[in-house]
Design an enzyme around this catalytic site. Structure first.
Site, PDB file in Angstrom:
ATOM      1  N   GLN A   1       0.836  -1.204   0.000  1.00 27.08           N
ATOM      2  CA  GLN A   1       0.000   0.000   0.000  1.00 27.08           C
ATOM      3  C   GLN A   1       0.866   1.247   0.000  1.00 27.08           C
ATOM      4  OE1 GLN A   1      -2.960   1.903  -0.727  1.00 27.08           O
ATOM      5  NE2 GLN A   1      -3.550  -0.160  -0.109  1.00 27.08           N
TER       6      GLN A   1
ATOM      7  N   GLU B   1     -10.567   1.498   2.854  1.00 27.82           N
ATOM      8  CA  GLU B   1     -10.807   0.946   1.512  1.00 27.82           C
ATOM      9  C   GLU B   1     -10.547  -0.567   1.519  1.00 27.82           C
ATOM     10  OE1 GLU B   1      -7.884   2.452  -1.118  1.00 27.82           O
ATOM     11  OE2 GLU B   1      -8.963   1.902  -2.947  1.00 27.82           O
ATOM     12  N   HIS B   2      -9.401  -0.974   2.052  1.00 28.00           N
ATOM     13  CA  HIS B   2      -9.036  -2.393   2.139  1.00 28.00           C
ATOM     14  C   HIS B   2      -8.841  -2.762   3.599  1.00 28.00           C
ATOM     15  CE1 HIS B   2      -7.157  -0.755  -1.601  1.00 28.00           C
ATOM     16  NE2 HIS B   2      -7.744  -1.796  -2.153  1.00 28.00           N
TER      17      HIS B   2
ATOM     18  N   HIS C   1       2.398   3.064  -3.148  1.00 24.20           N
ATOM     19  CA  HIS C   1       1.568   3.781  -4.132  1.00 24.20           C
ATOM     20  C   HIS C   1       1.965   5.244  -4.235  1.00 24.20           C
ATOM     21  CE1 HIS C   1      -1.353   1.242  -6.020  1.00 24.20           C
ATOM     22  NE2 HIS C   1      -1.645   0.638  -4.882  1.00 24.20           N
TER      23      HIS C   1
ATOM     24  N   HIS D   1     -54.528  16.344  -8.459  1.00 29.11           N
ATOM     25  CA  HIS D   1     -54.150  14.932  -8.333  1.00 29.11           C
ATOM     26  C   HIS D   1     -55.409  14.088  -8.105  1.00 29.11           C
ATOM     27  CE1 HIS D   1     -50.079  16.451  -7.915  1.00 29.11           C
ATOM     28  NE2 HIS D   1     -49.580  15.239  -7.723  1.00 29.11           N
TER      29      HIS D   1
ATOM     30  N   ASP E   1      -6.318  -6.674  -6.036  1.00 28.92           N
ATOM     31  CA  ASP E   1      -5.976  -5.575  -6.945  1.00 28.92           C
ATOM     32  C   ASP E   1      -5.976  -6.043  -8.395  1.00 28.92           C
ATOM     33  OD1 ASP E   1      -5.627  -3.842  -4.856  1.00 28.92           O
ATOM     34  OD2 ASP E   1      -3.441  -4.002  -4.803  1.00 28.92           O
TER      35      ASP E   1
END
Lengths: 465, 465
Positions: free
Chosen positions: A296, A364-365, A299, A457, A398
Site C-alpha cells: 500500500q 478501503e481495504h 503507491h 391529483h 488488486d
C-alpha cells in the site's frame, strides 16, 4: 536509522494525534497552483503562436491561484467554445498540437498501436484477468421484475446506461488493471457506447492500452486528458457526444472537474488516496503483514498503511520486518514517506477494540490475519473490501481475484461500495394500470391528495371512475 | 382568454425555442438572496438579544448576496461551533427559541403530538399505503453471495448503512407521502438508526408527522431545518451524531447544503422541479390527458407538464380540456403559470418521433395513453417512471402504486433511478484466500504488478509461496 513506522497504544496522546491526522487526511482540499499558470503562459508565448497566446491569456487572466479556479475556467471555456477550446487547452496543458481532426483516434492508429503491445502481458490479461473479472461481475447482473395485481402490475425494468466515458490517465499513472476494472462492469451491464478519454501521447507510450481496448471491443477513443476531457464528456462538443456517466481515476484536475459536473452527468466516487488496515495477532506471519503494508505504502506519499493488533510483541516484529523489506524496495523513498505520513501500528487491548478502531477509519481495504479471521470479519462494519485469512493479500484483489478494485476511499466505505455492474444500470419503475386496480386504490389516493392540498391529483383519479 | 398552453409542431422555430427553454430549466443555479439577510439581521436586532445580535452580525458579515454564500457560512459555523451554532441559527432563521436541551424532541412530546393526528388519515396510511409500499420495496432486498474456488472464495456481503438522516420539510411543504417514500426503503434495508430532521414547529403544525414516525418505529427527531439541519447531520455536534447518508427534499438552502456536504456523507439526488410527459394519440380521453397535466402543473411554477402526440386534433382537444378544468382548480394560478413557463403540447409526425423527443427530455414521469401503449413503453429509453395505459395516472404512483415516488428530475433519468432499498445498502467485497487459490493466480499477479512498477505488490504474493 529510526523505525520506519510508529507504534501507538490505543488511547495514548500519540495515538490521539495519529487518529486526528487520519481523519484530516479525508478533508484535504484543492491545492494552490503556485506559479504553474505563469510558467504555462510563458511557454506558450515562447512558442510564437499568437492565436494560442491570446487563448492562454484569456484562460489565465485574473485567475485565483487555486486548482479549483483553473478547473472552473476550463469547464466554462469548453462549454462555450467546444472543440476550439479542447484543441487550445490541449496545446497549453499537454504541449500537444491537437487539431479538431485528431481529437478522435482513428481506427487505423488504434490497430497499429495494438500491434505493439507486449504479447505476453496482453495474453495474461486476455486469458487470466478478464475471464476472472467477467465471471465475478456477471453475478451482479440484475433482472427486471413485476408484481401483478387486478389486471395491472408494478415493477422495475432494468436498463443499461446509454453512453459512458472511461477516463484513463496517461504515462506512469496508467494501470492496465484499472482500465479492466472500469470497463468490465460497463460491458457486463450492456452499455452500448463506451468512449475512452486519455491524454495525447498516452496510447503511444503504452500500446497495451490500445490492445486492451481492442480486446474489450471499445473503439471510440479521444486524445483528451485533464479537466478538458471531463468537460467534453459532460457537455459535449462538435466532435464529442456528451455522456451519461464518467468513471475512472485521474489527476487533481480530473477529480475536481468530475465533482463540478456531477448532477449534469453521473460520476463514480471521486477517488482519494488509497489505504489498507491490516488486523493481525500473534499467529500472523510478520513478514507477510509488513509486505502487505508496503504494497500500500509504495503507491504514493498520501497512501495509508495501518496495522492493528492486540499484541505489542507482534507489532514490534512487523516494525522489524518493515525496516528489513524497505531496504530493497525500488520505491523505498515513497513507501518511507507514506509510512511516516499516514502509517502506524496500533496496539489495542483486544481484537474487538481493534476492529472498532478500524470501523472508525472505514478503510478501503481491510486485511485480517488472525487466528479467528472469519469471526473477526463478521464483526467488521465499515470497509470497502475485506481480505480474510493469511492467503488473501490485497494484491490478489488488486489484480485478479474477481471483485472490483475501484473501492471507496478515505472513510467513504461508511456509505459507498465498490464499482459494480449496478453503477451502469438504471431501474425504471413501470406502473401498468387497469380499471379494477385503480378503483381499488381510489379512496386512498383521493384522501391523501386532498390532505396534501393537491386537488388536481385527486381529480385525475376521480375522472377515471 | 388565450389558450392555457401552446401547441408546437416538432421542428418549428417555436418548438426549438420551447426545447431550449426546457433544457435550460435543468441548469438553473442558486438564486440571489436579495435583502433577506439584512431583514433577518434587523429582526434579530429588534429582539434586543445582544448575544444573538452578535452571532447574526458574524453570520452575515461581508456575505455575498447569493444563497450559496449563506449556506457555506452556515456549514462553516456548525462545523466549528456545533450546538451553539444550531441554536443561534434556528433563532435567526426560524425565529424559534431553540436551546441545546430542546434540539431533540422528547419521546413524551412525540407521543402527545401523535395523539392529535387525524385518525382517518393515519388509518389510510397504516392500512393501505404502507403495506403496498413495503410489499414493493421488499422485492428490492439484496442477498449476499459468494463464488467458491480452490478452498477460497470471492463474494459480496450486503449490509445496511449504519445511520441515515431523513429531512422532512415543514409547514405546507410537508407531504405525508414523501415521508413514507423516504422511510420505507430505509426500514426495508434494515437501517438501525434513522434520525429525522424537521424545522421547529413542523410537528405541532402537522401532528400526522409524529403519528407516522411512531408507526414507522422512528423516535430520534430533531427540531432542525434548513442548511443547519444538513450541517448537523453531516458533521455531527454534541447533541447530534453524524450520519452516513442524508435523504429527503427541502428548500433551496437544503438542496445547496446537501450538494456541498456530498462526499463527506452520501445524499440522494438533489431534487429539482418535477415534470411529466404525457404521450397520447387520437384514442386517448382528452379530459384524462388534461387532468394528468394539471396534476403536475399544480405543484409549482417550475413544474413542467408536456403533452406529446401524433394528432393535431387530439392536441386541440386537450387544450380545450385544460381551459375547462383549470377554471375550477383551487391552485389555478400556479397551474396556469407552470403551463405558461414549461408547459406545451408537442405534435410529432409519428409516435416514434414523439418518443425520441421524450427521450431527450428524460422526464421524471412518462405517461403513455396510446392504443399501443405496451409497444411504445418498450421503445422508451430515458424516464424515471413509466405509467402504461389509460388507468395509470401519475397520482396513482405518487401515493400508493408501490414504486417509490422519489424519482430523478430534470433529465437526470439518463443516469439515475428512483430511491430504492439499494440506496440504503452497501456491497462489501469479501475475498477469502487459500494457499491453492493464491498459487493458481501467482504468475498473473506477479506479471501485472511488475508491469505496473509495483514491486511491493509482487513481493507480498511471492513471500507466500
Amino acid at each position: 536509522m529510526p523505525d520506519p513506522v510508529n507504534v501507538y497504544e490505543i488511547g495514548s496522546p500519540e495515538f490521539n494525534a495519529f487518529f486526528k491526522r487520519m481523519r484530516e487526511r479525508a478533508d484535504a482540499g484543492g491545492s494552490p497552483t503556485g506559479d504553474v499558470n505563469s510558467r504555462l503562459l510563458a511557454r506558450v508565448r515562447e512558442s510564437g503562436d499568437s492565436e494560442l497566446t491570446q487563448f492562454a491569456q484569456q484562460l489565465f487572466e485574473g485567475l485565483h491561484p487555486y486548482a479549483e479556479a483553473t478547473v472552473e475556467r476550463i469547464l466554462d471555456l469548453v462549454a462555450r467554445q467546444g472543440d476550439v477550446a479542447l484543441t487550445q487547452l490541449t496545446r497549453v496543458f499537454d504541449g500537444y498540437p491537437l487539431t479538431s481532426a485528431t481529437i478522435r483516434v482513428s481506427q487505423k492508429d488504434l490497430d497499429a498501436l495494438a500491434q505493439k503491445a507486449d504479447p505476453e502481458l496482453l495474453d495474461v490479461c486476455r486469458r487470466d484477468v478478464l475471464p476472472r473479472l467477467m465471471r465475478f461481475h456477471e453475478r451482479q447482473r440484475q433482472e427486471s421484475w413485476q408484481l401483478e395485481e387486478r389486471g395491472g402490475s408494478v415493477g422495475i425494468r432494468v436498463q443499461p446506461l446509454q453512453r459512458v466515458a472511461l477516463y484513463v490517465p496517461g504515462g506512469k499513472a496508467f494501470y492496465p488493471s484499472s482500465l479492466m476494472m472500469a470497463a468490465v462492469p460497463a460491458k457486463v451491464a450492456g452499455v452500448k457506447e463506451i468512449a475512452v478519454f486519455t491524454p495525447p501521447g498516452a496510447l503511444e507510450q503504452t500500446p497495451l492500452l490500445a490492445a486492451l481496448l481492442k480486446e474489450l471491443g471499445i473503439s471510440e477513443v479521444y486524445r483528451l486528458g485533464g479537466a478538458q476531457a471531463i468537460a467534453a464528456a459532460a457537455f459535449g462538443t462538435e466532435k464529442v457526444a456528451r455522456v451519461d456517466k464518467i468513471v475512472g481515476p485521474g489527476s487533481e484536475f480530473v477529480a475536481l472537474a468530475k465533482r463540478m459536473v456531477f448532477g449534469r452527468v453521473d460520476i463514480d466516487n471521486v477517488a482519494g488516496p488509497s489505504e489498507v488496515v491490516v488486523l493481525f495477532d500473534g499467529s500472523a506471519n510478520a513478514a507477510w503483514v509488513a509486505a502487505d503494508m508496503l504494497a500500500q505504502a509504495e503507491h504514493d506519499e498520501l497512501a495509508a498503511a495501518v496495522g492493528v493488533t492486540d499484541s505489542a510483541e507482534a507489532a514490534q516484529a512487523v516494525v522489524a520486518e518493515l525496516a528489513k523489506q524497505l531496504a530493497s524496495l525500488p520505491r523505498e523513498a515513497t513507501a518511507r514517506r507514506s509510512l511516516q505520513n499516514f502509517g502506524g501500528i496500533v496496539v489495542a487491548p483486544s481484537m474487538g477494540f481493534g476492529i472498532r478502531f478500524a470501523d472508525t477509519l472505514a478503510p478501503e481495504h481491510l486485511e485480517i490475519l488472525t487466528e479467528q479471521a472469519e469471526q473477526h470479519a463478521a464483526q467488521v462494519k465499515n470497509a470497502g473490501a475485506i481480505f480474510v485469512g493469511p492467503y488473501a493479500p490485497e494484491a490478489f484483489g488488486d489484480y485478479c481475484a474477481g471483485p472490483n478494485h475501484v473501492l471507496p476511499t478515505v472513510g467513504t466505505a461508511r456509505f459507498a461500495s465498490a464499482l459494480s455492474v449496478g453503477d451502469f444500470l438504471r431501474q425504471v419503475s413501470i406502473i401498468r394500470g387497469s380499471a379494477e386496480l385503480l378503483a381499488a386504490n381510489r379512496q386512498t389516493i383521493l384522501k391523501l391528495a386532498r390532505a396534501e392540498g393537491l386537488e388536481a391529483h385527486a381529480r385525475s383519479v376521480e375522472l377515471r371512475s
